[in-house]
Design an enzyme around this catalytic site. Structure first.
Site, PDB file in Angstrom:
ATOM      1  N   HIS A  25      48.359  16.701  84.176  1.00 50.19           N
ATOM      2  CA  HIS A  25      47.007  16.929  84.719  1.00 50.19           C
ATOM      3  C   HIS A  25      46.596  15.701  85.532  1.00 50.19           C
ATOM      4  CE1 HIS A  25      46.042  20.099  81.422  1.00 50.19           C
ATOM      5  NE2 HIS A  25      46.585  20.655  82.478  1.00 50.19           N
ATOM      6  N   HIS A  81      50.850  32.521  82.320  1.00 53.09           N
ATOM      7  CA  HIS A  81      49.802  31.533  82.620  1.00 53.09           C
ATOM      8  C   HIS A  81      49.986  31.073  84.062  1.00 53.09           C
ATOM      9  CE1 HIS A  81      47.069  28.291  82.143  1.00 53.09           C
ATOM     10  NE2 HIS A  81      47.860  27.382  81.622  1.00 53.09           N
ATOM     11  N   GLU A  83      48.875  28.429  85.570  1.00 51.84           N
ATOM     12  CA  GLU A  83      48.844  26.988  85.877  1.00 51.84           C
ATOM     13  C   GLU A  83      50.183  26.564  86.501  1.00 51.84           C
ATOM     14  OE1 GLU A  83      47.346  24.575  82.671  1.00 51.84           O
ATOM     15  OE2 GLU A  83      47.013  22.866  84.007  1.00 51.84           O
ATOM     16  N   ASP A  85      52.267  24.225  86.306  1.00 54.10           N
ATOM     17  CA  ASP A  85      53.444  23.780  85.546  1.00 54.10           C
ATOM     18  C   ASP A  85      54.321  24.965  85.135  1.00 54.10           C
ATOM     19  OD1 ASP A  85      51.201  24.387  83.952  1.00 54.10           O
ATOM     20  OD2 ASP A  85      51.919  23.219  82.252  1.00 54.10           O
ATOM     21  N   HIS A 148      44.474  27.944  77.277  1.00 54.24           N
ATOM     22  CA  HIS A 148      43.275  27.175  77.534  1.00 54.24           C
ATOM     23  C   HIS A 148      42.658  27.482  78.903  1.00 54.24           C
ATOM     24  CE1 HIS A 148      45.299  24.187  80.350  1.00 54.24           C
ATOM     25  NE2 HIS A 148      46.237  25.011  79.996  1.00 54.24           N
ATOM     26  N   ASP A 167      50.859  28.201  76.424  1.00 58.74           N
ATOM     27  CA  ASP A 167      50.612  26.797  76.064  1.00 58.74           C
ATOM     28  C   ASP A 167      50.278  26.611  74.585  1.00 58.74           C
ATOM     29  OD1 ASP A 167      51.035  25.581  78.546  1.00 58.74           O
ATOM     30  OD2 ASP A 167      48.982  25.969  79.212  1.00 58.74           O
ATOM     31  N   TYR A 195      48.283  17.399  71.719  1.00 62.00           N
ATOM     32  CA  TYR A 195      48.118  18.525  72.650  1.00 62.00           C
ATOM     33  C   TYR A 195      46.863  19.317  72.278  1.00 62.00           C
ATOM     34  CZ  TYR A 195      49.657  22.231  75.825  1.00 62.00           C
ATOM     35  OH  TYR A 195      49.738  23.127  76.858  1.00 62.00           O
ATOM     36  N   HIS A 228      55.739  24.695  76.313  1.00 64.99           N
ATOM     37  CA  HIS A 228      56.122  23.274  76.367  1.00 64.99           C
ATOM     38  C   HIS A 228      56.723  22.879  75.025  1.00 64.99           C
ATOM     39  CE1 HIS A 228      53.746  22.419  79.995  1.00 64.99           C
ATOM     40  NE2 HIS A 228      52.744  23.079  79.442  1.00 64.99           N
TER      41      HIS A 228
HETATM   42 FE   LIG Z   1      48.178  25.254  80.880  1.00 63.44          FE
HETATM   43 FE   LIG Z   2      51.308  24.271  80.402  1.00 65.47          FE
END
Ligand SMILES: [Fe+2]
Ligand SMILES: [Fe+2]
Ligand SMILES: Cc1cc2nc3c(=O)[nH]c(=O)nc-3n(C[C@H](O)[C@H](O)[C@H](O)COP(=O)(O)O)c2cc1C
Length: 399
Positions: A25, A81, A83, A85, A148, A167, A195, A228
């Site tokens: 992030h 997701h 995001e 990543d 999230h 996540d 996390y 992750h």
């Molecule tokens: Fe995420």
């Molecule tokens: Fe992630």
């Protein structure tokens, strides 16, 4: 051939282990142990790719995937997701296999469009929807909104009984081991909790509800594959139980002292307070952290699992030092609260810092159990004795 790993005869990990990642992030979240972006290839009669990896590794990801499978054999992509990543390699991949259906939540479709501005073949799904891939394997989707991001979604694969949990249950933990039982348990749990404290904690209410919902589904879980870190294969329920603990009022018998200082007076006060706490309670763990020298995300994790906290800062232009304000803001943002607290600090003339920190803490939902202690300029033996007494009083109040 780069990285792939057979998890079951039909599920292959095709992600990226990122040993050199130090922050995530942007610079916001430290990742002392690196991370991994987990992507999975699932083969029934149809073949499914779950997620991709972070954009800088897109080329490597696609090349790696090509060494595992002819890309044309991928029938569906599931994007849990949006995001970057996890979705960052979708453009490179979909350039090679345009038109492949992308299963994602409704929010996922909107958010993927808003990220990549492409009209992919989206198949939005909601909780309870299924995708039968033959060979006795069916995905059931479970939306995990705000865990999230608004689009997060989990997918349960019957047949293999694997929950792909996005996540949730993840850890920023780069290791060549794949499974939870192979790694150092303290390191694993530290990263899982860090996390939680730094990413999931603001959504603890949602997490608690989602855990109930998933538990009520009585899924026969053989593994939990997060996006992750390591896969939970040994007693996968243990991380669900940890999340249950973390999502309700949670603490150890621990007090964290967070301070910052310019000329060491406030540090001396912090050390005297720590000595006082130890004197009053030999059982309680006391952790002393400098807001400017220690990592802010580790400090947030310490505060997250403490029963009580003390914040110390000198007064600088009527305020606490900026690293202290940054930690207080982060704690507030992470919705960490319901802990006992007090403040302290050295000052020269107006001495507002202790009061300002107490106001921050109260606003964040901490209970201030005693008035802050202030020392004018450099503390002498008397002043340090008062700090020890302050620590003793605090330890007794929060016992
Ligand atoms: Fe995420
Ligand atoms: Fe992630
Ligand atoms: C740039 C600067 C600004 C300061 N502003 C204030 C202030 O507004 N009010 C005050 O009471 N003391 C102020 N002080 C005095 C410090 O609070 C005092 O030196 C204190 O003992 C420093 O504690 P430390 O050794 O923990 O850094 C200021 C000091 C500096 C260097």
């Amino acid at each position: 051939m780069d990285q792939s790993f057979a998890i079951t005869p039909s599920v292959t990990w095709v992600g990226k282990i990122d040993h050199e990642l130090t922050h995530f992030h942007g610079e916001e979240l430290s990742t002392h142990r690196g991370s991994s972006y987990n992507a999975y290839l699932v083969r029934g009669e149809k073949t499914v790719l779950i997620d991709t990896v972070w954009r800088p590794y897109a080329y490597q990801f696609v090349e790696n995937l090509e060494s595992v499978i002819d890309l044309k054999e991928i029938d569906y992509i599931i994007s849990l997701h949006s995001e970057i990543d996890h979705s960052g390699s979708l453009p490179a991949l979909l350039e090679k296999i345009p038109g492949t259906p992308v299963y994602c939540s409704q929010n996922g479709a909107k958010m993927l469009k808003a990220h990549y501005h492409q009209d992919w073949n989206f198949h939005p799904v909601k909780t309870g929807d299924t995708l039968d891939i033959g060979g006795g394997k069916t995905f059931t989707f479970v939306e995990a909104r705000m865990l999230h991001w608004p689009d997060n979604m989990m997918a349960f694969l019957s047949g293999d009984n694997i929950l792909f949990s996005t996540d949730v249950f993840g850890q920023h933990f780069a290791t060549e081991f794949m499974y939870n039982d192979q790694v150092n348990q303290d390191a694993l749990y530290y990263e899982a909790e860090k996390y939680y404290a730094n990413i999931v904690a603001p959504f603890s209410k949602m997490a608690a509800m989602k855990l109930k919902e998933v538990k009520a589904m009585n899924l026969p879980l053989s593994m939990i594959c997060p996006s992750h870190g390591v896969i939970w294969r040994d007693n996968p329920g243990q991380i669900v139980e940890a999340y249950e603990k973390w999502s309700s009022y949670y603490h150890h018998n621990k007090i964290t002292i967070v301070y910052d200082t310019m000329w060491q007076s406030t540090r001396k006060m912090a050390e005297a307070i720590a000595a006082g706490i130890k004197q009053a309670d030999s059982e309680v763990e006391v952790v002393v952290r400098s807001a400017s020298k220690h990592d802010k995300n580790d400090i947030v994790t310490d505060v997250f699992n403490s029963k009580a906290v003390l914040f110390g800062s000198p007064t600088v232009i009527r305020s606490p030092l900026s690293p202290i304000v940054a930690v207080l803001d982060l704690i507030n943002a992470m919705d960490i609260k319901d802990k006992k607290a007090a403040t302290f600090g050295s000052y020269g003339w107006s001495g507002e810092a202790a009061k300002v920190m107490a106001e921050h803490l109260e606003k964040a939902g901490f209970e201030i159990v005693q008035d802050g202690i202030r020392t004018m300029w450099v503390p002498d033996e008397d002043a340090l004795e008062q700090c020890r007494a302050f620590g003793e009083e605090f330890a007794k109040k929060v016992k």
